[in-house]
Design an enzyme around this catalytic site. Sequence first.
Site, short mmCIF file in Angstrom:
data_model
loop_
_atom_site.label_atom_id
_atom_site.label_comp_id
_atom_site.label_asym_id
_atom_site.label_seq_id
_atom_site.Cartn_x
_atom_site.Cartn_y
_atom_site.Cartn_z
N GLY A 14 -8.67 10.34 -4.29
CA GLY A 14 -9.93 9.86 -4.84
C GLY A 14 -10.04 9.93 -6.36
N ASN A 16 -9.27 7.61 -8.46
CA ASN A 16 -9.85 6.33 -8.91
C ASN A 16 -11.34 6.28 -8.60
OD1 ASN A 16 -7.76 4.37 -10.07
ND2 ASN A 16 -6.69 5.26 -8.34
N ASN A 106 -9.05 -4.51 -5.77
CA ASN A 106 -8.05 -3.47 -5.49
C ASN A 106 -7.33 -3.09 -6.77
OD1 ASN A 106 -6.33 -1.79 -3.78
ND2 ASN A 106 -4.71 -3.25 -4.28
N HIS A 108 -3.75 -1.79 -8.15
CA HIS A 108 -2.34 -1.63 -7.75
C HIS A 108 -1.59 -0.98 -8.91
CE1 HIS A 108 1.39 -2.24 -5.65
NE2 HIS A 108 1.90 -2.76 -6.75
N ASP A 149 -1.74 -7.56 -2.12
CA ASP A 149 -1.62 -7.66 -3.58
C ASP A 149 -1.55 -9.11 -4.06
OD1 ASP A 149 0.60 -4.85 -3.40
OD2 ASP A 149 -1.58 -4.88 -3.67
#
Length: 202
Positions: A14, A16, A106, A108, A149
Site C-alpha cells: 500500500g 502507492n 494503473n 506500472h 498494461d
Amino acid sequence: MLTARIAVLVSGGGTNLQALIDRQGDGTLKSGQIALVIADKAGVKAISRADAAGIPCEVIARKEDGFEEKVLAALAAHKIDMVVLAGFLGILSGDLIGKFGGPILNIHPALIPAFCGKGFYGLRVHQEALDYGVKVTGATVHYVNEIPDGGKIILQKAVDILPGDTPEILQRRVMEQAEWVLLPQAAEIVAAQIVQEKENTL
Ligand code: GRF
C-alpha cells in the site's frame, strides 16, 4: 466543493495508496476524494494504511466467487467515479471495465511498452530491466483496458539505473522517485476532468 470519488484497489504494502493519502492531505490531490479502498486479500499492510486514514475499506478476496460482482456492488454503493489500481495484482475483465464505465488508472513500474504485459509485476519487472541492461527505467500511469498494461498512457517518469543495482534497490528507487510522484499527479488530472464534467451538468 465538488470532488471525484475515488476507489483504490490494493493487494499488498500500500505504499502507492499512502502516496495518494498523503497528497490528498497536503492538497496536491484536491479534485479527488479517496472514498473507498478494496483489498483483494486480508491482512495486507494497505488495509492498516486505509484504517489509519479513516477510509472505508472492504476485503474482497480475488478467489472468491463473484469477485467482480462484489467489486462492482461496492463501487456503486460508495458512488465511485474513478478507480485507481495501486499495487493491485489482479487483472480486471473487460466486462467489469465496461460495467463500471468510469476511468480506471494503473501504476506500472516500468516505461511502457517496455517490461510490461502479462506476468510483469513486482520485482520481476526490475529483474528483467537489469538483465536487459537498460540504462533508464521508470514508471507509467495508464488507463486500464482489457489488455494487461495496454491502456492509453497518462504520465511517465524516468529513473536512472545505477551500477550495483539489485531488483530490490531499483524497485525502491522507482517507487520513491516515480510511482509515488506520478500516481497522485495522474489521479488529480483525471479527477479534475470528472469535476469539470460534473460542473458542466449543473
Ligand atoms: C510495487 O512494485 C508497484 O510498482 C506495483 O506494486 C508494488 C507494490 O506496490 N504496482 P504498493 O506498495 O502495494 O503500492
